[in-house]
Design a protein around this motif. Sequence first.
Motif, PDB file in Angstrom:
ATOM      1  N   PHE A 192       6.379  -9.162 -11.434  1.00 37.77           N
ATOM      2  CA  PHE A 192       5.923 -10.360 -12.142  1.00 37.77           C
ATOM      3  C   PHE A 192       6.065 -10.195 -13.654  1.00 37.77           C
ATOM      4  N   PHE A 193       5.591  -9.076 -14.197  1.00 36.58           N
ATOM      5  CA  PHE A 193       5.665  -8.878 -15.652  1.00 36.58           C
ATOM      6  C   PHE A 193       7.105  -8.680 -16.126  1.00 36.58           C
ATOM      7  N   LEU A 194       7.915  -8.049 -15.316  1.00 32.32           N
ATOM      8  CA  LEU A 194       9.334  -7.902 -15.672  1.00 32.32           C
ATOM      9  C   LEU A 194      10.012  -9.264 -15.724  1.00 32.32           C
TER      10      LEU A 194
ATOM     11  N   ALA B 204       6.882 -20.171 -15.279  1.00 30.41           N
ATOM     12  CA  ALA B 204       5.915 -21.058 -15.932  1.00 30.41           C
ATOM     13  C   ALA B 204       5.346 -20.427 -17.200  1.00 30.41           C
ATOM     14  N   VAL B 205       5.058 -19.137 -17.168  1.00 32.30           N
ATOM     15  CA  VAL B 205       4.560 -18.437 -18.359  1.00 32.30           C
ATOM     16  C   VAL B 205       5.595 -18.512 -19.482  1.00 32.30           C
ATOM     17  N   ALA B 206       6.852 -18.302 -19.125  1.00 33.35           N
ATOM     18  CA  ALA B 206       7.910 -18.271 -20.137  1.00 33.35           C
ATOM     19  C   ALA B 206       8.084 -19.614 -20.840  1.00 33.35           C
ATOM     20  N   LEU B 207       7.845 -20.716 -20.124  1.00 35.27           N
ATOM     21  CA  LEU B 207       8.095 -22.039 -20.688  1.00 35.27           C
ATOM     22  C   LEU B 207       6.819 -22.821 -21.024  1.00 35.27           C
ATOM     23  N   ALA B 208       5.654 -22.204 -20.849  1.00 32.37           N
ATOM     24  CA  ALA B 208       4.385 -22.928 -20.988  1.00 32.37           C
ATOM     25  C   ALA B 208       4.228 -23.570 -22.363  1.00 32.37           C
TER      26      ALA B 208
ATOM     27  N   LEU C  60       6.109 -13.189  -3.408  1.00 33.04           N
ATOM     28  CA  LEU C  60       7.374 -13.098  -4.154  1.00 33.04           C
ATOM     29  C   LEU C  60       7.732 -14.455  -4.756  1.00 33.04           C
ATOM     30  N   ILE C  61       7.581 -15.500  -3.957  1.00 33.63           N
ATOM     31  CA  ILE C  61       7.850 -16.851  -4.452  1.00 33.63           C
ATOM     32  C   ILE C  61       6.868 -17.208  -5.572  1.00 33.63           C
ATOM     33  N   ALA C  62       5.586 -16.859  -5.367  1.00 31.79           N
ATOM     34  CA  ALA C  62       4.570 -17.155  -6.372  1.00 31.79           C
ATOM     35  C   ALA C  62       4.842 -16.419  -7.673  1.00 31.79           C
ATOM     36  N   ALA C  63       5.210 -15.144  -7.589  1.00 30.28           N
ATOM     37  CA  ALA C  63       5.473 -14.351  -8.791  1.00 30.28           C
ATOM     38  C   ALA C  63       6.642 -14.923  -9.578  1.00 30.28           C
ATOM     39  N   THR C  64       7.686 -15.336  -8.883  1.00 32.21           N
ATOM     40  CA  THR C  64       8.869 -15.885  -9.555  1.00 32.21           C
ATOM     41  C   THR C  64       8.532 -17.200 -10.256  1.00 32.21           C
ATOM     42  N   GLY C  65       7.888 -18.103  -9.530  1.00 30.43           N
ATOM     43  CA  GLY C  65       7.540 -19.404 -10.113  1.00 30.43           C
ATOM     44  C   GLY C  65       6.557 -19.280 -11.262  1.00 30.43           C
TER      45      GLY C  65
ATOM     46  N   LEU D 292      12.102 -11.163 -18.804  1.00 31.21           N
ATOM     47  CA  LEU D 292      13.489 -11.585 -18.602  1.00 31.21           C
ATOM     48  C   LEU D 292      13.646 -13.095 -18.781  1.00 31.21           C
ATOM     49  N   PHE D 293      12.719 -13.875 -18.214  1.00 30.52           N
ATOM     50  CA  PHE D 293      12.802 -15.332 -18.350  1.00 30.52           C
ATOM     51  C   PHE D 293      12.629 -15.767 -19.805  1.00 30.52           C
ATOM     52  N   ARG D 294      11.702 -15.148 -20.511  1.00 30.81           N
ATOM     53  CA  ARG D 294      11.463 -15.537 -21.904  1.00 30.81           C
ATOM     54  C   ARG D 294      12.678 -15.235 -22.771  1.00 30.81           C
TER      55      ARG D 294
END
Length: 477
Positions: free
Chosen positions: A445-447, A329-333, A320-325, A451-453
């Motif tokens: 993870f994909f959701l 990271a994907v959103a801001l890469a 869960l922690i890994a998926a969130t982080g 949301l982050f992006r």
Amino acid sequence: MAEFEKQPPVALPATARWHSVLRHAVGSRRSLLGAAGWVSATFIAQQTLRLVSNIILAWLLAPALLGTMLLINTLRTGGELLTDVGVGQSIVNNPRGSEPTFYNTAWTIQILRGLLLFALAIALTVPIARLYDKPELLVLLPAVAPIFILTGLTSPARFLLQKRLEVRKLALFDLASAVFGTAVQIALALYTPTIWALIWGLLIGTAGPAAASFFLIDWRSHRLRWEKEAVTAVLHFGKWVFLSSLIYFLAMNFDRLYFADAIPLALLGIYGIARTFADTITLLFQRMGSLLIFPKVSASQQRGFDLQRAIRPIRLVTLLIAATGLAFAVALADRFIFLVYDERYHAAGLFLSILLVGSWFGILSTMADAMMMGVGKPSGVAFSNGAKLAVIAVALPLLLPRYGMNAALLVFVLADAVRYAMLAWRKRGVGLSFLRQDAALTLFFFLLIFLFREATMLLGLTEGVDFWFAQARMPLA
């Protein structure tokens, strides 16, 4: 993870026995979490150093130099993995691994392997230079070849610390080695911004930790030994490790070997920037699996459903922690790449976003790898890496010429997903299936990425998800 430790029978009343077991369980979990904390903290520090070094070197050196060094490092890693007979894994896994006779025999095998690799590197220099049509390799490959002797001579002390779960000592040693290697390479790049800064930085950065490794244990215990029983044990366990390493190398590095001939070295250097960041995430979980899960499962007497039940809760929290982080990271890469690199490297932004998505399946796979190795089933690791290699080897040459670099990188996401699927199937056979947990976490993870992006777009930090699709339609090669 308390169930990892099988409790010995005690002649106590039921209540007292329960409290005894509970105290032991809490102590075991605290110990494991403490070890995980050391692994994570020092790894983050190491990778921060690595990424800072990567950024500084990108400013100091031309992309083509980074591309050349990426090819050289890939060939070096290939030599090491293609001759891997499981020396370190045998020390950790074998009950006799802590005996001087056993680990010194394993060390002797490692030294002989290093000498063999040095000779092969010299012999294959001309064919490799002709294969890639890069005459500079005629000088650079022999210059790098002594690294095999240095790694062969490195003390087996690291594997002994891993077996004993002396994580703090090992983690600090690795951190000190990273600081030394980073300082050397940056200093050399400032002094001479050429390919030789990278070559000498690699050699010196390897030689220092190799010498220091002898002091992790009593240096006087090192002896050249050749016990037949120990040799047999190492090679027997190592046959699947060898096959797994062979396929692992090709699966993880086919892209570098193929791109080195299919795209310009400058574009390869840009791709290498993105791979460096993406691999950092997976490497953290590989390290945790190697230093914590593998030796812990190897030492446990539990198997099948009992082991799965013991692992499930902490595995869920970790992922869960890994998926969130990772989703963040994907959103801001791409924004990160635009901020810290000059415009020569901006294409790495989308590269990194795509590769980080594949890292999610890489995380699931590396945790499964460690469990399969721990229960003595390295064949499952070999088959899963074989499936990944097959996807990359078939799809990459088809997509790159037709659709360009951006589309071709989606092959790596698919390949990591296939690797995970193979491991999930193999794990079912040993009672370690987590399919429902993983399916729910993957959807989560994909959701989160979406949301982050969108949230960062509203904050004015990034463009929306549609920006990725617009970029993906712009071929680079």
